[in-house]
Write a protein that holds these residues in place. Structure first.
Motif, PDB file in Angstrom:
ATOM      1  N   TRP A   9      10.151   3.441  -1.936  1.00 23.04           N
ATOM      2  CA  TRP A   9       9.525   2.229  -2.452  1.00 23.04           C
ATOM      3  C   TRP A   9       8.832   2.551  -3.758  1.00 23.04           C
ATOM      4  N   ASP A  10       8.514   1.527  -4.507  1.00 23.36           N
ATOM      5  CA  ASP A  10       7.803   1.666  -5.765  1.00 23.36           C
ATOM      6  C   ASP A  10       6.305   1.719  -5.474  1.00 23.36           C
ATOM      7  N   GLU A  11       5.697   2.887  -5.599  1.00 29.49           N
ATOM      8  CA  GLU A  11       4.278   3.031  -5.274  1.00 29.49           C
ATOM      9  C   GLU A  11       3.397   2.143  -6.151  1.00 29.49           C
ATOM     10  N   ASP A  12       3.828   1.861  -7.364  1.00 31.36           N
ATOM     11  CA  ASP A  12       3.041   0.997  -8.249  1.00 31.36           C
ATOM     12  C   ASP A  12       2.998  -0.452  -7.744  1.00 31.36           C
ATOM     13  N   ALA A  13       3.966  -0.850  -6.927  1.00 26.87           N
ATOM     14  CA  ALA A  13       3.997  -2.212  -6.403  1.00 26.87           C
ATOM     15  C   ALA A  13       3.131  -2.370  -5.153  1.00 26.87           C
ATOM     16  N   LEU A  14       2.697  -1.257  -4.585  1.00 20.92           N
ATOM     17  CA  LEU A  14       1.919  -1.303  -3.347  1.00 20.92           C
ATOM     18  C   LEU A  14       0.444  -1.543  -3.622  1.00 20.92           C
ATOM     19  N   CYS A  15      -0.247  -1.999  -2.598  1.00 24.85           N
ATOM     20  CA  CYS A  15      -1.706  -2.108  -2.672  1.00 24.85           C
ATOM     21  C   CYS A  15      -2.281  -0.693  -2.818  1.00 24.85           C
ATOM     22  N   GLN A  21       1.114   4.783   0.253  1.00 24.07           N
ATOM     23  CA  GLN A  21       0.692   5.597  -0.890  1.00 24.07           C
ATOM     24  C   GLN A  21       0.523   7.063  -0.483  1.00 24.07           C
ATOM     25  N   HIS A  59       1.904  -5.601   4.135  1.00 28.48           N
ATOM     26  CA  HIS A  59       2.713  -6.337   3.162  1.00 28.48           C
ATOM     27  C   HIS A  59       4.164  -5.850   3.161  1.00 28.48           C
ATOM     28  N   ASP A  61       6.697  -7.345   2.218  1.00 31.23           N
ATOM     29  CA  ASP A  61       7.362  -7.759   0.980  1.00 31.23           C
ATOM     30  C   ASP A  61       7.069  -6.791  -0.166  1.00 31.23           C
ATOM     31  N   LYS A  62       5.891  -6.211  -0.202  1.00 31.78           N
ATOM     32  CA  LYS A  62       5.544  -5.276  -1.281  1.00 31.78           C
ATOM     33  C   LYS A  62       6.180  -3.908  -1.085  1.00 31.78           C
ATOM     34  N   GLY A  64       8.879  -3.423   0.778  1.00 29.72           N
ATOM     35  CA  GLY A  64      10.320  -3.614   0.766  1.00 29.72           C
ATOM     36  C   GLY A  64      11.028  -3.255   2.064  1.00 29.72           C
TER      37      GLY A  64
END
Length: 144
Positions: A9-15, A21, A59, A61-62, A64
């Motif tokens: 997953w894109d760590e920048d897109a996560l909370c 993380q 999340h 959705d965040k 993925g």
């Protein structure tokens, strides 16, 4: 700082407080939004299930991936991903110490993070100056 961790997953897109993380796939549960079954744990820096203590992402959705009890019930992770390889021995290069400590934390089981970090600190203190060890710990903890 970069680590050897490769997440699907894109760590920048996560909370900032997502267990994704700091944990590999399958080491946390994913649920559809916040609810009474989990609470934010200020010590860990992410939500935990109130019964099992397992980290919880709220999340899907965040991150993925669909909701699932991947850590608490052993549900199979939906993607064909393998966790990154363990961090290996402590590096000789002082510039790699913080990344090594971060990787140790990310690969630790939920219940052993504090023990793993304490052992890493003791080991590093035998090889590196105290200021360098403290800075590496700060950097690793900032990633958590």
């Amino acid at each position: 700082m970069t680590s050897d961790m490769d997440h699907p997953w894109d760590e920048d897109a996560l909370c900032a407080v997502c267990p994704g993380q700091v944990h590999d796939p399958g080491r946390f549960d994913i649920v559809d939004g916040p609810g009474p079954a989990s609470r934010y744990d200020t010590t860990a820096g992410y939500r935990r299930d109130l019964v099992s203590g397992v980290p919880v992402c709220i999340h899907p959705d965040k991150i993925g991936f669909p909701a699932g009890r991947y850590a608490s019930a052993g549900q199979r992770w939906p993607a064909e991903t393998e966790p990154a390889s363990p961090p290996g021995p402590m590096p000789d290069d002082p510039d790699e110490l913080a990344g090594w400590m971060t990787a140790l934390i990310r690969h630790a089981d939920v219940d052993t993070v504090a023990v793993v970090l304490a052992e890493a600190e003791r080991s590093a203190a035998r090889r590196f100056p105290p200021e360098l060890v403290v800075n590496a710990l700060r950097a690793a903890l900032a990633e958590v």
